[in-house]
Design a protein around this motif. Structure first.
Motif, PDB file in Angstrom:
ATOM      1  N   ASP A   1      11.316  29.005  12.917  1.00 24.76           N
ATOM      2  CA  ASP A   1      10.276  29.900  13.407  1.00 24.76           C
ATOM      3  C   ASP A   1       9.608  30.601  12.222  1.00 24.76           C
ATOM      4  N   PHE A   2       8.315  30.319  12.035  1.00 21.99           N
ATOM      5  CA  PHE A   2       7.562  30.851  10.890  1.00 21.99           C
ATOM      6  C   PHE A   2       6.631  32.003  11.281  1.00 21.99           C
ATOM      7  N   ALA A   3       6.723  32.467  12.518  1.00 21.76           N
ATOM      8  CA  ALA A   3       5.759  33.446  13.017  1.00 21.76           C
ATOM      9  C   ALA A   3       5.808  34.772  12.276  1.00 21.76           C
ATOM     10  N   ALA A   4       6.948  35.123  11.692  1.00 18.32           N
ATOM     11  CA  ALA A   4       7.077  36.418  11.018  1.00 18.32           C
ATOM     12  C   ALA A   4       6.534  36.415   9.591  1.00 18.32           C
ATOM     13  N   MET A   5       6.059  35.272   9.104  1.00 14.23           N
ATOM     14  CA  MET A   5       5.497  35.232   7.759  1.00 14.23           C
ATOM     15  C   MET A   5       4.178  36.008   7.713  1.00 14.23           C
ATOM     16  N   LYS A   6       3.997  36.823   6.701  1.00 12.36           N
ATOM     17  CA  LYS A   6       2.803  37.650   6.570  1.00 12.36           C
ATOM     18  C   LYS A   6       1.963  37.260   5.352  1.00 12.36           C
ATOM     19  N   ASP A   7       2.209  36.096   4.791  1.00 11.78           N
ATOM     20  CA  ASP A   7       1.457  35.643   3.619  1.00 11.78           C
ATOM     21  C   ASP A   7      -0.022  35.518   3.982  1.00 11.78           C
TER      22      ASP A   7
END
Length: 437
Positions: free
Chosen positions: A113-119
């Motif tokens: 799950d990559f949804a929390a990435m803020k890049d």
């Protein structure tokens, strides 16, 4: 279908046999609760794919235990707001007959799950640049765009620039861009995988413009890429997209439905193209070095614009034994001539559409299709004409579910009405459409 199962076994068995007989092959384990300082064993797993990749060698297997692997930052920082970064990078290669396998532990579902990435730039959830890899049974979700950055097109669930890979039994969903995208590379097999509910709300040229289910935009000299037994549905752009592919690609035994809408609704997205299988094209321009893609034994329905679409391709594409229904246009063979004028191109055999009025095939090489033969295509010719159930669970071996939907019934006028084109069939002649009785 029996044909699908046979083809899958023939392709995969040599690889699996080589792995099984390799005395030096090792097995490693990772888990959401693991620790990269651990031993990497079943009882003491690592936490990250990066740690497992450090140890893995050709022929080795890395098992991902079930649970959610949450990613909060990329492996590198955004050089600019238009740059691309990755949550996972798989850049170590296997070898011929000895791929490195990244597999779900049997009976479990690892969710990346990559949804929390803020890049604040484009994100590749999993970036694959290593050859001879086999990913199996993984769920990939959440590859994000940032709402304050509208400088870019899509992000990607899995982004591939590699060769000789197998991408099997994947569940790719709710990414802000394509579920799986082959940027370049040869001889990749995407097998028995699903890509659905992908939506790119912050794409620079319009919300929904670039979230395909599957895409392959490979350069010249990279043949052999195949999508087999795959399903794409409820993506905002297209189900399968081969635009700007300069090497031949095959799509077979695959289904695509409900594209061009806000996922889960029938609300049209103006920027979402809405085709089931977009099988070519070079941005609406004529190019002299276009290639011939193949689409066969596939189904497209309920798509906003076209079921099967040539997309201004400069030469005839092959469409064989496909079924289309309830699309804006079931088959649209719009091509482009050297002078840039529109022309209809395509080689169509044994295809089926119950709505001849939606066809755009005049001038194409169309023969032995249901509309050419004036075969009746009423509801009575099928076991079922339901639009429901196409997302049913797959069979234990990962292949498509056996559904009655749009399969010819016993005694149907569609049975044995096709022409032999050198592909497997039952009976006296091929049936019309994607399914053999």
């Amino acid at each position: 279908m029996n044909t699908l199962s046979k083809r899958t076994v023939v392709f995969a068995l040599p690889l699996l046999t080589a792995i099984a007989t390799s005395a030096s092959a090792a097995t490693f384990y990772i888990a959401p609760t693991g620790n990269d300082s651990a031993a990497g064993t079943e009882s003491s797993p690592w936490h990250s794919l990066a740690r497992a990749q450090q140890a893995a060698k050709p022929g080795d297997t890395v098992y991902l235990r079930g649970g959610t692997y949450t990613f909060t930052a990329a492996t590198s920082s955004c050089a600019t707001r238009r740059a691309s970064v990755s949550g996972v990078v798989l850049d170590k290669s296997g070898q011929a007959g000895q791929p490195i396998r990244y597999w779900a532990y049997p009976g479990e579902t690892p969710v990346l799950d990559f949804a929390a990435m803020k890049d604040d730039c484009r994100v590749k959830g999993i970036e694959v640049t290593g050859d001879w890899l086999h990913l199996k049974g993984l769920e990939v979700t959440g590859a994000p765009q940032q709402p304050g950055n509208r400088l870019n097109h899509e992000s990607w669930g899995i982004w591939i620039n590699a060769s000789h890979g197998i991408y099997e039994g994947l569940n790719l969903h709710h990414n802000m861009g394509p579920g799986l995208f082959i940027k370049d590379g040869s001889d990749n097999l995407v097998l028995n995988s699903d890509s659905h509910h992908n939506y790119d709300p912050y794409t620079s040229n319009g919300a929904g413009q670039s979230a395909d289910g599957f895409g392959a935009h490979v350069s010249a000299g990279h043949p052999g890429n195949v999508f087999r037994g795959c399903r794409a549905w409820a993506n905002t752009d297209d189900g399968f997209d081969l635009i700007n592919a300069y090497s031949p690609v095959t799509i077979e035994y695959s289904w695509a439905w409900d594209h061009g809408y806000l996922p889960g609704t029938r609300t049209s997205l103006p920027a979402g193209n809405g085709n089931g299988i977009k099988a070519g094209g070079y941005g609406g321009k004529y190019v002299p070095n276009g290639v011939r893609h193949v689409v066969r034994f596939s189904v497209a329905f309920g798509n906003k614009v076209s079921g099967f679409y040539a997309n201004h391709h400069p030469l005839a594409l092959d469409f064989t034994n496909n079924t289309a229904f309830a699309n804006g246009s079931d088959f649209n063979m719009l091509g482009i001539a050297p002078d840039g004028s529109p022309v209809y191109l395509g080689t169509l055999r044994n295809n089926l559409s119950p709505s001849p009025s939606t066809l755009k095939v005049a001038g194409a090489d169309s023969a032995h299709n249901a509309w050419d033969l004036a075969v009746p295509v009423s509801d009575a010719e099928f076991e079922s004409v339901s639009k429901l159930g196409w997302d049913a669970p797959r069979k234990p071996d990962g292949s498509l579910p056996d559904l009655p939907n749009f399969r010819p019934r016993a005694g149907s006028a569609l049975v044995d009405k096709g022409i032999d084109v050198g592909l497997p069939f039952k009976g006296k002649a091929p049936d019309l459409g994607a399914f053999e009785r």
